[in-house]
Motif scaffolding. Structure first.
Motif, PDB file in Angstrom:
ATOM      1  N   THR A  92      -5.084   6.495  -0.618  1.00  0.00           N
ATOM      2  CA  THR A  92      -3.557   4.869  -1.075  1.00  0.00           C
ATOM      3  C   THR A  92      -4.445   4.190  -1.942  1.00  0.00           C
ATOM      4  O   THR A  92      -4.698   4.880  -3.010  1.00  0.00           O
ATOM      5  CB  THR A  92      -4.373   4.464  -0.117  1.00  0.00           C
ATOM      6  OG1 THR A  92      -6.135   3.823   0.084  1.00  0.00           O
ATOM      7  CG2 THR A  92      -4.071   5.107   1.207  1.00  0.00           C
ATOM      8  N   THR A 127       0.754   5.037   0.687  1.00  0.00           N
ATOM      9  CA  THR A 127       0.015   6.519   1.292  1.00  0.00           C
ATOM     10  C   THR A 127       0.925   7.294   0.608  1.00  0.00           C
ATOM     11  O   THR A 127       2.277   7.901   0.338  1.00  0.00           O
ATOM     12  CB  THR A 127      -0.272   6.389   2.724  1.00  0.00           C
ATOM     13  OG1 THR A 127      -0.305   4.894   3.091  1.00  0.00           O
ATOM     14  CG2 THR A 127      -0.942   7.077   3.604  1.00  0.00           C
ATOM     15  N   ILE A 156      -2.723   0.495  -4.444  1.00  0.00           N
ATOM     16  CA  ILE A 156      -2.126  -0.576  -3.806  1.00  0.00           C
ATOM     17  C   ILE A 156      -1.874  -1.141  -5.317  1.00  0.00           C
ATOM     18  O   ILE A 156      -1.544  -0.995  -6.271  1.00  0.00           O
ATOM     19  CB  ILE A 156      -3.556  -1.693  -3.662  1.00  0.00           C
ATOM     20  CG1 ILE A 156      -4.260  -0.828  -2.749  1.00  0.00           C
ATOM     21  CG2 ILE A 156      -3.128  -3.004  -3.433  1.00  0.00           C
ATOM     22  CD1 ILE A 156      -3.690  -1.283  -1.506  1.00  0.00           C
ATOM     23  N   THR A 200       0.945  -1.360  -0.318  1.00  0.00           N
ATOM     24  CA  THR A 200       0.238  -0.190  -0.134  1.00  0.00           C
ATOM     25  C   THR A 200       1.033   1.349  -0.072  1.00  0.00           C
ATOM     26  O   THR A 200       1.623   1.288   0.429  1.00  0.00           O
ATOM     27  CB  THR A 200      -0.547  -0.140   1.082  1.00  0.00           C
ATOM     28  OG1 THR A 200      -1.683  -1.238   0.934  1.00  0.00           O
ATOM     29  CG2 THR A 200      -1.825   1.470   0.641  1.00  0.00           C
TER      30      THR A 200
END
Length: 87
Positions: free
Chosen positions: A55, A20, A57, A18
């Motif tokens: 966020t 951020t 992925i 992830t």
């Protein structure tokens, strides 16, 4: 506006990670993953992001082990962060 990566976790990456990131104002953000040879291997995020933390992925399941660069751009600024994919 300010664009910054808060964190990428985990790093090294086995299956997915992830990212951020934070932007100061609503803007289109593109997050891409490049391999060591500068080839784009994945578009991680490509849409309008809201101010604050967002966020994205990385799906690393199909990627080989090695060092990659995450490139985040909002049209005004670009930031790069290296990650390691470890299988």
């Amino acid at each position: 506006g300010e664009l910054s990566i808060i964190k990428v976790q985990p790093n090294p990456v086995e299956t997915n990670a992830t990212i951020t990131f934070n932007i100061a104002e609503r803007n289109r953000v593109d997050v891409s993953l490049f391999d060591i040879n500068g080839r784009k291997v994945q578009t991680i995020f490509s849409k309008v992001a809201e101010p604050g933390n967002n966020t994205a992925i990385i799906d690393a399941t199909m990627l080989s082990s090695g060092t990659y660069s995450i490139v985040i751009t909002d049209g005004n600024s670009t930031i790069t962060k290296q990650i390691v994919i470890k299988k």
